[in-house]
Design an enzyme around this catalytic site. Sequence first.
Site, PDB file in Angstrom:
ATOM      1  N   GLU A  59       1.051  -1.378  -0.047  1.00 28.72           N
ATOM      2  CA  GLU A  59       0.073   0.117  -0.024  1.00 28.72           C
ATOM      3  C   GLU A  59       0.912   1.212   0.006  1.00 28.72           C
ATOM      4  O   GLU A  59       1.730   1.368   0.756  1.00 28.72           O
ATOM      5  CB  GLU A  59      -1.131   0.019   1.110  1.00 28.72           C
ATOM      6  CG  GLU A  59      -1.977   1.047   1.128  1.00 28.72           C
ATOM      7  CD  GLU A  59      -3.079   1.127   2.133  1.00 28.72           C
ATOM      8  OE1 GLU A  59      -3.064   1.422   3.208  1.00 28.72           O
ATOM      9  OE2 GLU A  59      -4.146   0.292   1.808  1.00 28.72           O
ATOM     10  N   ALA A  91      -4.841  10.873   3.413  1.00 20.91           N
ATOM     11  CA  ALA A  91      -5.426  11.057   5.121  1.00 20.91           C
ATOM     12  C   ALA A  91      -6.054  12.718   4.826  1.00 20.91           C
ATOM     13  O   ALA A  91      -5.324  13.557   4.514  1.00 20.91           O
ATOM     14  CB  ALA A  91      -4.627  10.854   6.035  1.00 20.91           C
ATOM     15  N   HIS A 107      -7.443   4.090  -4.308  1.00 14.84           N
ATOM     16  CA  HIS A 107      -8.446   4.703  -3.525  1.00 14.84           C
ATOM     17  C   HIS A 107      -9.327   5.707  -3.970  1.00 14.84           C
ATOM     18  O   HIS A 107      -8.807   6.601  -4.526  1.00 14.84           O
ATOM     19  CB  HIS A 107      -8.069   4.489  -1.947  1.00 14.84           C
ATOM     20  CG  HIS A 107      -7.319   3.443  -1.275  1.00 14.84           C
ATOM     21  ND1 HIS A 107      -7.374   3.267   0.177  1.00 14.84           N
ATOM     22  CD2 HIS A 107      -6.727   2.133  -1.855  1.00 14.84           C
ATOM     23  CE1 HIS A 107      -6.552   2.089   0.182  1.00 14.84           C
ATOM     24  NE2 HIS A 107      -6.481   1.451  -0.943  1.00 14.84           N
ATOM     25  N   ASP A 161     -13.754   9.851   5.848  1.00 19.77           N
ATOM     26  CA  ASP A 161     -14.017  10.702   7.052  1.00 19.77           C
ATOM     27  C   ASP A 161     -14.952  12.092   6.491  1.00 19.77           C
ATOM     28  O   ASP A 161     -14.124  12.734   5.722  1.00 19.77           O
ATOM     29  CB  ASP A 161     -12.830  11.015   7.629  1.00 19.77           C
ATOM     30  CG  ASP A 161     -12.377   9.705   8.430  1.00 19.77           C
ATOM     31  OD1 ASP A 161     -13.165   8.771   8.858  1.00 19.77           O
ATOM     32  OD2 ASP A 161     -10.890   9.354   8.324  1.00 19.77           O
ATOM     33  N   TYR A 183     -15.976  -5.035   7.630  1.00 20.13           N
ATOM     34  CA  TYR A 183     -15.655  -4.770   8.954  1.00 20.13           C
ATOM     35  C   TYR A 183     -15.669  -6.037   9.868  1.00 20.13           C
ATOM     36  O   TYR A 183     -16.942  -5.969  10.481  1.00 20.13           O
ATOM     37  CB  TYR A 183     -16.183  -3.427   9.616  1.00 20.13           C
ATOM     38  CG  TYR A 183     -16.032  -2.324   8.562  1.00 20.13           C
ATOM     39  CD1 TYR A 183     -14.799  -1.294   8.881  1.00 20.13           C
ATOM     40  CD2 TYR A 183     -16.713  -1.993   7.495  1.00 20.13           C
ATOM     41  CE1 TYR A 183     -14.533  -0.451   8.209  1.00 20.13           C
ATOM     42  CE2 TYR A 183     -16.579  -0.941   6.761  1.00 20.13           C
ATOM     43  CZ  TYR A 183     -15.399  -0.048   7.065  1.00 20.13           C
ATOM     44  OH  TYR A 183     -15.273   0.902   6.134  1.00 20.13           O
ATOM     45  N   LYS A 206     -23.691  -2.694  -0.945  1.00 18.73           N
ATOM     46  CA  LYS A 206     -22.435  -2.558  -1.713  1.00 18.73           C
ATOM     47  C   LYS A 206     -22.291  -3.714  -2.795  1.00 18.73           C
ATOM     48  O   LYS A 206     -22.101  -3.392  -3.887  1.00 18.73           O
ATOM     49  CB  LYS A 206     -21.465  -2.232  -0.848  1.00 18.73           C
ATOM     50  CG  LYS A 206     -21.656  -0.931  -0.071  1.00 18.73           C
ATOM     51  CD  LYS A 206     -20.185  -0.552   0.634  1.00 18.73           C
ATOM     52  CE  LYS A 206     -19.661  -1.535   1.702  1.00 18.73           C
ATOM     53  NZ  LYS A 206     -18.640  -1.090   2.373  1.00 18.73           N
TER      54      LYS A 206
END
Length: 264
Positions: free
Chosen positions: A4, A38, A63, A95, A130, A150
Amino acid sequence: MSFEVFPPKADASFEPIRAAVARLAQQRPSFMSVTYGASGNAQANTVEVAAFVQSLGVPALAHLTCVAASRDKIAEETASLRAAGIENVLCLRGDLPRDLAEPPPGHFAHAVDLVRALKPGGFCLGGACYPECHPDCAHMDDDIEYLKQKVDAGLDFVTTQMFFDNNIFYRYLAKLERQADRAHLPSLRHLPAQPLQGYRRPLRRPSRRDARRGRGLRDGADRGSLRERRQCRARLHDEPSRSGRAHHVQPARNHRRSLRTAHL
């Protein structure tokens, strides 16, 4: 094996990342995922890094976060991905910006909205699941229902949030299989990715998503004894499914590989 990559901030030099990615590509990973930055501070470089990854013959998984984004913004991002030849996209909510209490009307609110928007464009789409339940969801059954939405919207695979206790993952897989018949989820299988390479940084990383830390891993690694540190590392390498991993889960109904590689 996969890696990553965190893109540099918009005002930072690209060369250190370029050199690091080139070295990692020599290990012949199955793919490299490239984060969206981020808090949005590296979004501008995601496409550039992903394109460089693919220029080295390695599939790239870009992403893309969507919360509070406008339709025009997502259309602009996907056009950039398509122009760069990026076909694999990990669809994430992300977020909410700190200055917003909720997404503005007409803007994206959930990852499923992004899946629905991108599916007609022919991308190979991934999503998140999750094993310890999403921190914003009160009940695991509800969380699995959102996962089902999804998948129904067109996901080709899902990848788990990082975890440190293998039993959590095994229980999650069992629960998904039980829910498959009742909630019409497809049968699932998992593919390993992102092994734990050093204990200190990964034990800090999940704090934003409240992943449960492995007490035995943490305590064993914090002790000063060289023997105990070696035993801790041996445990990680000997377990069939190592702690500190994320896992990819792909619907069995989709017989192609999780990520597209034909164009490379």
